[in-house]
Design an enzyme around this catalytic site. Structure first.
Site, mmCIF file in Angstrom:
data_model
loop_
_atom_site.group_PDB
_atom_site.id
_atom_site.type_symbol
_atom_site.label_atom_id
_atom_site.label_comp_id
_atom_site.label_asym_id
_atom_site.label_seq_id
_atom_site.Cartn_x
_atom_site.Cartn_y
_atom_site.Cartn_z
ATOM 1 N N GLY A 14 0.804 -1.224 0.000
ATOM 2 C CA GLY A 14 0.000 0.000 0.000
ATOM 3 C C GLY A 14 0.828 1.262 0.000
ATOM 4 C CE LYS A 15 6.712 0.415 -1.986
ATOM 5 N NZ LYS A 15 6.100 -0.915 -2.203
ATOM 6 C CG LEU A 17 -4.086 4.064 -0.677
ATOM 7 C CD1 LEU A 17 -4.908 4.913 -1.650
ATOM 8 C CD2 LEU A 17 -4.902 2.863 -0.191
ATOM 9 C CE LYS A 37 6.955 2.691 -8.149
ATOM 10 N NZ LYS A 37 7.063 2.298 -6.729
ATOM 11 C CG ASP A 54 2.574 2.064 -8.193
ATOM 12 O OD1 ASP A 54 1.330 1.935 -8.241
ATOM 13 O OD2 ASP A 54 3.336 1.171 -7.809
ATOM 14 C CD GLU A 117 5.473 4.256 -4.107
ATOM 15 O OE1 GLU A 117 5.190 3.102 -4.480
ATOM 16 O OE2 GLU A 117 4.752 5.242 -4.358
ATOM 17 N N GLY A 118 10.026 3.997 -2.673
ATOM 18 C CA GLY A 118 10.861 2.900 -3.117
ATOM 19 C C GLY A 118 10.062 1.872 -3.894
ATOM 20 N N GLY A 120 8.857 -2.347 -3.537
ATOM 21 C CA GLY A 120 8.863 -3.512 -2.668
ATOM 22 C C GLY A 120 9.229 -3.145 -1.249
ATOM 23 C CG HIS A 211 -10.353 -3.622 1.738
ATOM 24 N ND1 HIS A 211 -9.328 -3.939 0.873
ATOM 25 C CD2 HIS A 211 -11.501 -3.914 1.086
ATOM 26 C CE1 HIS A 211 -9.821 -4.415 -0.247
ATOM 27 N NE2 HIS A 211 -11.141 -4.408 -0.138
#
Length: 229
Positions: A14-15, A17, A37, A54, A117-118, A120, A211
């Site tokens: 969920g990174k 989001l 990213k 993403d 953001e990375g 995984g 969720h």
């Protein structure tokens, strides 16, 4: 200018989001924002070139607007581990190149809040010698951990937090993101798990995203707070 690196307990934790929702929350506070990213695999061919969903989500939450290539400078089409995609494409990844691009972006595009953001989890490889965690290590960035809330997340979260701190970095905060709706079905057990994470993770909780049937930055942001940062 505040800059953070966002990692997760696993792939699909969920990174994106959480990252896009934090940027959305900053926008609502009239702050300038930038979502980055730097490396993305699993992209679609378009008339404008390869585009990753993403990265597009982060671009949409960046104000003032920026070009896609600012958000995502290294893009691969196959939905596989980035280091494998890089080998297949004949474009090996190198930490000095990646951090050089990021430094230039940060210098030329200063914002009130920038989130990088990375991909995984914390130890996802870039090549045979370097991992994604080397990006915040080289840039000395505080880290936000996104915990994918599902069975097994307590172990994953604590091990990741320990690795971040062992690498000499600051765990600035964590976000819970429910990836398995069954995990939150029993409210008493769910709250017990959140309480355990709060006790074990040496950082404030920025919020817990339930969720969502239609996940989006706008739908997720009410569950998060920037105040602890």
């Amino acid at each position: 200018m505040s800059v953070y690196f966002v990692t997760g307990t696993d792939t699909d934790a969920g990174k994106t989001l959480a990252t896009s929702a934090l940027l959305y929350a900053a926008k609502r506070q009239q702050l300038s924002t930038l979502g980055l990213k730097p490396i993305a695999s699993g992209s679609q061919a378009t008339s404008d070139g390869l585009r990753n969903s993403d990265a597009l989500a982060l671009q949409a939450q960046s104000v003032p607007p920026v070009a896609y290539t600012t958000v995502n400078s290294i893009t691969f089409e196959p939905a596989i581990a980035p280091h494998l995609a890089a080998i297949e494409a004949g474009r090996p990844l190198n930490i000095s190149v990646i951090t050089g691009i990021l430094r230039e972006t940060l210098n030329h595009t200063p914002r009130d809040l920038t989130l990088i953001e990375g991909a995984g989890g914390w130890r996802v490889p870039l090549n045979e010698r370097e991992d994604f965690c080397d990006i915040p290590n080289v840039l000395r960035l505080p880290v936000i951990l996104v915990v994918g809330l599902k069975l097994g997340c307590l172990n994953h979260a604590q091990l990741t937090a320990e690795a971040i701190i062992a690498d000499g970095l600051t765990l600035a905060g964590w976000v819970g993101s429910v990836v398995d709706p069954a995990f939150e079905a029993d409210s008493a057990r769910f709250e017990a798990n959140i309480a355990h994470l709060n006790a074990k993770l040496a950082a404030p909780c920025l919020g817990v995203i339930p969720h969502l049937n239609a996940p989006s930055a706008a739908a997720a942001h009410p569950y998060l707070s920037l105040e602890p940062l």
